[in-house]
Enzyme design. Structure first.
Site, short mmCIF file in Angstrom:
data_model
loop_
_atom_site.label_atom_id
_atom_site.label_comp_id
_atom_site.label_asym_id
_atom_site.label_seq_id
_atom_site.Cartn_x
_atom_site.Cartn_y
_atom_site.Cartn_z
N LEU A 19 46.57 116.09 36.76
CA LEU A 19 46.24 114.66 36.74
C LEU A 19 47.26 113.85 37.54
O LEU A 19 46.90 112.95 38.32
CB LEU A 19 46.17 114.14 35.30
N HIS A 218 33.08 107.25 26.74
CA HIS A 218 32.55 106.52 27.90
C HIS A 218 31.22 105.83 27.61
O HIS A 218 31.04 104.65 27.91
CB HIS A 218 32.34 107.47 29.08
C1 BG6 Z 1 35.80 112.78 31.91
C2 BG6 Z 1 35.23 114.01 31.30
O1 BG6 Z 1 36.31 111.93 30.93
O2 BG6 Z 1 34.75 112.11 32.61
C3 BG6 Z 1 34.62 114.92 32.36
O3 BG6 Z 1 36.25 114.71 30.62
C4 BG6 Z 1 33.61 114.15 33.15
O4 BG6 Z 1 34.05 116.08 31.79
C5 BG6 Z 1 34.20 112.86 33.67
O5 BG6 Z 1 33.22 114.97 34.25
C6 BG6 Z 1 33.14 112.01 34.32
O6 BG6 Z 1 33.77 110.93 34.92
P1 BG6 Z 1 33.20 110.30 36.25
O7 BG6 Z 1 34.08 109.14 36.54
O8 BG6 Z 1 33.24 111.37 37.30
O9 BG6 Z 1 31.77 109.92 35.93
#
Ligand code: BG6
Length: 446
Positions: A19, A218
């Site tokens: 990260l 999310h």
């Molecule tokens: C992360 C998850 O929080 O969000 C992942 O751990 C996922 O598994 C990702 O792929 C998706 O994020 P974005 O911004 O690519 O839609």
């Protein structure tokens, strides 16, 4: 809202990890280059790996950068606070925990005991707990040492421009506000698709599953912003109050889970794994505004495309004039979050020259063409900047996290999932009439 940034030390815990390399160091480098942070701010990477300052810079490909001298490294926790002190006098210390979640609590305790106390902010990556119990324990542990105002729980979806724009779309335009309720809206659908499967994250994902990975955080946050009442101000606390009200009123009515074929043979995945890689839910919000409006959410890995979108279908017009046969298409508001960011309003129009024949046309707004050349910070840059400014708007409170876990808890680990073919969106097991968003993808395409 653009509060200036005090003289800061940014400490990255887990700095030799992925990260830090992929997101954090590039974001901080950009902040120096753009003058968002002053050159008297410094970055201290921390990790178990033995690295010199120079090799830390090499690892992150910044040796040639003119701010490379601001990036330092310290191995291990011992002496970390003293190391920060030796780098200069800082008005605040931002600690980014890019660490395995199981050590968040113990690391916070050790940091505190070393001297990281006042003027310290902790940024904590997801996952924040793995269920209600662990989230509560973690909150309790962190709060033994730090106040809620010092804790910044990340949900990187909140930092996406098109998600922040939902607030502006809803509350800065009088045209939409009056229809944003069960009098006019028939249903809401949120889809978050991923093209990729679990890839190299089998170890983490197999213990989590898509409900923990995407929905608890999310998608619930996105839903809360989309449906909450107007806060009395943009004060983070006021926004949190409104999001909390939605989470409290949220009811999960149905949940269906699936797993893509071949998932059990992915690296670091249990060969008998029952972890879901796809989930869809039917939800309701028990409030005067939303009672009776079904809300559908679905998200999955390896479903053929990367796309996050919201489709809001408005109720039918009365069976009069143009809708005597009850066959007039319903208006839709389509918000595409990614890969393109756009808002489309689907409405009926008379076909020119016809005798009142009607077709459906779109009014569309595409971020990239309307704001060409705009410098849009990446999610991590935005989150770091906000934490440096002390703005918690895009971070999730302890209460929100716990409430989301509480709601989702009965749907964790639901047993054997059905299967779906990799590369395809599985057939829905809900009564949702899913809007085909790919039919609208053209609006942003050049
Ligand atoms: C992360 C998850 O929080 O969000 C992942 O751990 C996922 O598994 C990702 O792929 C998706 O994020 P974005 O911004 O690519 O839609």
């Amino acid at each position: 809202m653009n509060k200036s940034i005090k003289r800061s030390a940014i400490v990255i815990m887990g700095a030799s990890g992925d990260l830090a390399q992929r997101k954090l160091i590039p974001a901080i480098t950009k902040m120096y280059e753009q003058g968002v942070i002053e050159k008297n701010c410094c970055v201290l990477g921390n990790g178990r790996t033995e690295l010199s300052n120079e090799s830390f810079r090499e690892l992150n490909n910044i040796t040639e950068n003119k701010f490379a001298g601001n990036f330092h490294y310290h191995q291990g926790l011992d002496g970390l606070y003293d190391k920060v002190q030796s780098l200069g006098q800082f008005e605040q210390i931002i600690v980014f925990m890019a660490l395995p979640p199981r050590v968040y609590g113990s690391t916070a305790e050790q940091l505190y005991n070393q001297g990281f106390k006042e003027n310290v902010r902790l940024i904590i990556e997801k996952p924040f707990g793995t269920d209600l119990k662990t989230a509560r324990e973690l909150n309790k542990k962190l709060k033994q040492f730090y106040t809620e105002k010092q804790i910044y729980r990340i949900d990187h979806y909140l930092a996406k421009e098109s998600i922040q724009n939902i607030l502006v779309f809803r509350f800065a335009n009088n045209i939409f506000y009056p229809v944003w309720n069960n009098g006019f809206i028939e249903s809401i659908q949120i889809s978050a698709f991923e093209e990729l499967g679990v890839e190299s994250r089998g170890d983490y994902f197999d213990k989590a599953g898509i409900i923990r990975d995407m929905i608890q955080n999310h998608l619930f946050q996105l839903l809360a912003l989309l449906t909450m009442e107007a806060p009395v101000s943009l004060d983070p606390e006021e926004i949190r109050i409104q999001k909390m009200a939605i989470l409290k009123a949220l009811e999960i009515k149905e949940c269906k889970i699936k797993q893509y074929e071949g998932y059990q043979s992915e690296p670091k995945v249990d060969e008998n794994s029952q972890t879901e890689t796809y989930a869809e839910m039917k939800l309701g919000i028990n409030s005067f505004r939303w009672t009776g409006v079904p809300i559908y959410i679905r998200t999955g890995k390896a479903v053929g495309e990367k796309m996050t979108s919201i489709a809001i279908t408005l109720k039918k017009v009365p069976r009069l004039l143009f809708n005597k046969e009850n066959d007039l298409k319903q208006n839709k508001i389509l918000i595409q979050i990614q890969p393109d960011s756009s808002i489309i309003i689907d409405h009926s129009t008379k076909i020119p020259g016809s005798d009142m024949e009607i077709t459906t046309t779109d009014m569309d707004f595409c971020f990239s063409s309307s704001f060409e050349g705009h410098n849009i910070p990446d999610a991590y840059q935005k989150l770091l900047q906000d934490a440096l400014r002390g703005d918690q708007t895009l971070f999730v409170s302890a209460e929100e996290t716990e409430l989301s876990w509480e709601k989702i808890e009965p749907y964790l680990d639901m047993g054997e999932p059905g299967l779906y073919r990799k590369g395809r969106v599985p057939r829905s097991d809900l009564d949702a009439d899913w809007v085909d968003m790919s039919a609208y993808a053209g609006s942003c395409q050049s």
